[in-house]
Write a protein that holds these residues in place. Structure first.
Motif, PDB file in Angstrom:
ATOM      1  N   LEU A   2      -3.176  17.583   8.333  1.00 13.20           N
ATOM      2  CA  LEU A   2      -3.739  17.578   6.823  1.00 13.20           C
ATOM      3  C   LEU A   2      -5.277  16.455   7.018  1.00 13.20           C
ATOM      4  O   LEU A   2      -5.683  16.920   6.189  1.00 13.20           O
ATOM      5  CB  LEU A   2      -2.604  16.630   6.205  1.00 13.20           C
ATOM      6  N   GLU A   3      -4.834  15.352   7.956  1.00 15.61           N
ATOM      7  CA  GLU A   3      -6.182  14.757   8.525  1.00 15.61           C
ATOM      8  C   GLU A   3      -6.856  15.369   8.828  1.00 15.61           C
ATOM      9  O   GLU A   3      -7.571  15.224   8.634  1.00 15.61           O
ATOM     10  CB  GLU A   3      -5.538  13.810   9.475  1.00 15.61           C
ATOM     11  N   ALA A   4      -7.061  16.894   9.707  1.00 16.01           N
ATOM     12  CA  ALA A   4      -7.835  17.575  10.515  1.00 16.01           C
ATOM     13  C   ALA A   4      -8.815  17.960   8.959  1.00 16.01           C
ATOM     14  O   ALA A   4      -9.623  18.223   8.816  1.00 16.01           O
ATOM     15  CB  ALA A   4      -7.303  18.644  11.138  1.00 16.01           C
ATOM     16  N   VAL A   5      -7.713  18.436   8.077  1.00 15.28           N
ATOM     17  CA  VAL A   5      -8.418  18.699   7.058  1.00 15.28           C
ATOM     18  C   VAL A   5      -9.273  18.479   5.945  1.00 15.28           C
ATOM     19  O   VAL A   5     -10.193  18.237   5.738  1.00 15.28           O
ATOM     20  CB  VAL A   5      -7.189  19.792   6.062  1.00 15.28           C
ATOM     21  N   ARG A   6      -8.671  17.022   6.039  1.00 15.28           N
ATOM     22  CA  ARG A   6      -9.397  16.135   5.203  1.00 15.28           C
ATOM     23  C   ARG A   6     -10.513  15.634   6.173  1.00 15.28           C
ATOM     24  O   ARG A   6     -12.154  15.122   5.107  1.00 15.28           O
ATOM     25  CB  ARG A   6      -8.783  14.338   5.329  1.00 15.28           C
TER      26      ARG A   6
ATOM     27  N   ALA B  51      -6.028  24.974   1.957  1.00 11.39           N
ATOM     28  CA  ALA B  51      -6.039  24.016   4.338  1.00 11.39           C
ATOM     29  C   ALA B  51      -4.637  23.597   3.390  1.00 11.39           C
ATOM     30  O   ALA B  51      -4.090  23.201   4.635  1.00 11.39           O
ATOM     31  CB  ALA B  51      -7.039  23.921   4.276  1.00 11.39           C
ATOM     32  N   ILE B  52      -4.874  22.445   3.201  1.00 13.74           N
ATOM     33  CA  ILE B  52      -3.626  20.998   2.965  1.00 13.74           C
ATOM     34  C   ILE B  52      -2.554  21.821   2.398  1.00 13.74           C
ATOM     35  O   ILE B  52      -1.799  21.260   3.079  1.00 13.74           O
ATOM     36  CB  ILE B  52      -4.329  20.574   0.932  1.00 13.74           C
ATOM     37  N   ALA B  53      -2.221  22.409   1.721  1.00 17.61           N
ATOM     38  CA  ALA B  53      -0.611  22.847   1.286  1.00 17.61           C
ATOM     39  C   ALA B  53      -0.773  23.671   2.290  1.00 17.61           C
ATOM     40  O   ALA B  53       0.892  23.601   2.707  1.00 17.61           O
ATOM     41  CB  ALA B  53      -0.534  23.835   0.314  1.00 17.61           C
ATOM     42  N   ALA B  54      -1.032  24.377   3.730  1.00 21.01           N
ATOM     43  CA  ALA B  54      -0.295  25.685   4.775  1.00 21.01           C
ATOM     44  C   ALA B  54      -0.436  24.174   5.649  1.00 21.01           C
ATOM     45  O   ALA B  54       0.206  24.162   7.018  1.00 21.01           O
ATOM     46  CB  ALA B  54      -1.651  25.985   5.246  1.00 21.01           C
ATOM     47  N   ALA B  55      -0.862  22.460   5.609  1.00 20.56           N
ATOM     48  CA  ALA B  55      -0.978  21.959   6.978  1.00 20.56           C
ATOM     49  C   ALA B  55       1.111  21.486   7.293  1.00 20.56           C
ATOM     50  O   ALA B  55       1.524  21.154   5.854  1.00 20.56           O
ATOM     51  CB  ALA B  55      -1.446  20.586   6.148  1.00 20.56           C
ATOM     52  N   SER B  56       0.850  21.688   8.127  1.00 24.89           N
ATOM     53  CA  SER B  56       2.680  21.556   8.676  1.00 24.89           C
ATOM     54  C   SER B  56       2.987  20.529   8.308  1.00 24.89           C
ATOM     55  O   SER B  56       3.921  20.151   8.456  1.00 24.89           O
ATOM     56  CB  SER B  56       2.752  22.632   9.345  1.00 24.89           C
TER      57      SER B  56
END
Length: 83
Positions: free
Chosen positions: A24-28, A14-19
């Motif tokens: 990225l904040e949503a994944v964090r 998911a981190i790698a896919a964050a565009s």
């Protein structure tokens, strides 16, 4: 502990896919936030025996550090791309 490796794989993917930084904040938040998946695992440590807590705690903290490092690296990549 295969659950931890599955969680690590999913989170790092998911981190790698964050565009962008918002994604990225949503994944964090989903992983490390107050109600995140890794935070929930850390909360279960109090219910474990001391021996279980020692091994599980080390594994969960290692996962937390790995995810935090990946988040920082991806954030810097996204900032570079934004410039």
């Amino acid at each position: 502990m295969s659950d931890l490796s599955d969680l690590e794989t999913q989170t790092l993917t998911a981190i790698a896919a964050a565009s962008d930084e918002l994604a990225l904040e949503a994944v964090r938040v989903g992983a490390l936030g107050k109600k995140g998946s890794i935070s929930a695992l850390l909360a279960t440590l109090g219910k474990m025996s001391p021996d279980e807590r020692k091994s599980a705690g080390a594994a969960i903290n290692s996962l937390k550090d790995t995810v935090a490092d990946a988040l920082a690296a991806r954030k810097s990549v996204l900032k570079e791309a934004a410039l």
